[in-house]
Scaffold this active site. Structure first.
Site, PDB file in Angstrom:
ATOM      1  N   ASP A  14      50.044  -3.213 -14.451  1.00  0.00           N
ATOM      2  CA  ASP A  14      49.501  -1.982 -15.064  1.00  0.00           C
ATOM      3  C   ASP A  14      49.382  -2.253 -16.571  1.00  0.00           C
ATOM      4  O   ASP A  14      50.148  -1.747 -17.360  1.00  0.00           O
ATOM      5  CB  ASP A  14      50.397  -0.763 -14.764  1.00  0.00           C
ATOM      6  CG  ASP A  14      51.860  -0.944 -15.177  1.00  0.00           C
ATOM      7  OD1 ASP A  14      52.321  -2.102 -15.281  1.00  0.00           O
ATOM      8  OD2 ASP A  14      52.545   0.073 -15.402  1.00  0.00           O
ATOM      9  N   HIS A 245      60.664  -6.715 -19.944  1.00  0.00           N
ATOM     10  CA  HIS A 245      60.658  -6.456 -18.500  1.00  0.00           C
ATOM     11  C   HIS A 245      59.756  -7.440 -17.721  1.00  0.00           C
ATOM     12  O   HIS A 245      60.227  -8.215 -16.895  1.00  0.00           O
ATOM     13  CB  HIS A 245      60.154  -5.041 -18.226  1.00  0.00           C
ATOM     14  CG  HIS A 245      60.843  -3.972 -19.003  1.00  0.00           C
ATOM     15  ND1 HIS A 245      62.166  -3.644 -18.808  1.00  0.00           N
ATOM     16  CD2 HIS A 245      60.388  -3.132 -19.974  1.00  0.00           C
ATOM     17  CE1 HIS A 245      62.499  -2.648 -19.611  1.00  0.00           C
ATOM     18  NE2 HIS A 245      61.442  -2.319 -20.328  1.00  0.00           N
TER      19      HIS A 245
END
Ligand code: RIB
Ligand code: CA
Length: 332
Positions: A14, A245
């Protein structure tokens, strides 16, 4: 010259600032050959993420990798509009990349994943760094997907750490808990890279300055994007730095970093509508006994690394970009 012995990878993302770093890392790693990318709504809409991905691929000199737009909405409810406070209105910290003349392919992300899984049967590795909507859809399109795919690495969840959306839920899982529950229940080898390990491996301002000092355009763009990302994390860490992340999940998928604590346990996702909706419930009771084998467990949950991640991330990108410069300007 180093021989590339690369495995085929499909990236589902994303695209987002840390997604952009994960993409750059996978392009740079000699252990990965990116054969397709799908986008999903999360940090930005699936269509916006595809535009960022195409622009980054062109800037990086990889115009041939197919990019497919995936799910706009999660399985339940509708897309919430993204995370502009974390990733900026355009998902990449307001950085204005040259617009690529490429467009996404016609197939959906789920269709592309299924097609690549057949084409690279038994070899394809999936890295999922956004909500798991496309992966769940691909499982429904092709129930044999777990047999076709070698393994899947997911950035998501929180095992013992607090969540980042609710007290217990991490964004990628919270954005589509039903999809995450399906993906984690499927019979494939899963590695989960939760907040426990991504919030404890940070990228510092000195690392960002190294990116900005490079002559490579992708490196400079990433350095600028991270300036925006650091602005969000300053309230969390109290200094200019950020969590890592998505690139950490990518590095774990290519076996680029050493793992120190990564037990294989049972993991379930809470899909109820109570306060723990979106929680990844990891059965870590074996902690007290050094994590003995657990029957029915197939999810490796990475809790601690055995080395610093930021130098590996920087070093991998710099090594690739340096060799590109050497190829572009051979010594006379
Ligand atoms: O919680 C972190 C995750 O949420 C990362 O994948 C980040 O890009 C956002 O999607
Ligand atoms: Ca992401």
């Amino acid at each position: 010259m180093t021989q590339r012995t690369a495995a085929p990878f499909y990236l589902d993302c994303d695209t987002g600032i840390d997604d952009a770093l994960a993409l750059a890392y996978l392009l740079a790693s000699p252990r990965a050959e990116l054969v397709g990318i799908g986008t999903v709504s999360g940090n930005i809409s699936a269509a916006g993420g595809a535009r960022n991905t195409l622009d980054l691929l062109s800037l990086a000199g990889h115009p041939d990798i197919p990019v497919a737009v995936g799910a706009h909405d999660p399985q339940v409810g509708t897309f919430h509009g993204g995370a502009p406070h974390v990733h900026g209105d355009n998902g990449i910290g307001g950085v204005d990349l040259p617009t690529s003349d490429r467009e996404p392919i016609e197939a959906t992300a789920a269709e592309l994943l299924v097609q690549l899984a057949h084409q690279h049967a038994g070899e394809l590795r999936v890295v999922a760094i956004g909500p798991l909507t496309n992966i769940a859809e691909a499982l429904r399109l092709e129930p044999k997907l777990p047999e076709l795919v070698a393994e899947i690495t997911i950035m998501g969840g929180a095992a013992m750490a607090p969540g980042n959306i609710t007290p217990v839920a991490e964004a990628n899982i919270a954005n589509d808990p039903e999809a995450a529950a399906e993906v984690l229940a499927a019979s494939w080898n899963v590695t989960l890279v939760p907040l426990d390990v991504t919030m404890t491996n940070v990228f510092e301002e000195s690392h960002r300055q190294e990116l900005l000092a490079s002559e490579h355009p992708v490196s400079q763009a990433l350095g600028e994007m991270l300036g925006y990302y650091f602005g969000f994390y300053i309230d969390i860490f109290g200094r200019a730095c950020s969590a890592m992340h998505d690139p950490l999940a990518a590095a774990i998928a290519v076996r680029g970093v050493e793992l120190a604590v990564a037990p294989t346990v049972r993991v379930a996702v809470d899909t109820t509508n109570g306060p723990s909706r979106g929680q990844t419930v990891c059965d870590l009771r074996g902690l007290y006994a050094g994590f003995p084998a657990q029957s029915g467990a197939r999810c490796q949950v990475v809790l601690e690394l055995g080395e610093d991640f930021a130098p590996h991330l920087l070093g991998t990108m710099q090594a690739a970009w340096l060799s590109e410069e050497q190829v572009a300007a051979p010594v006379a």
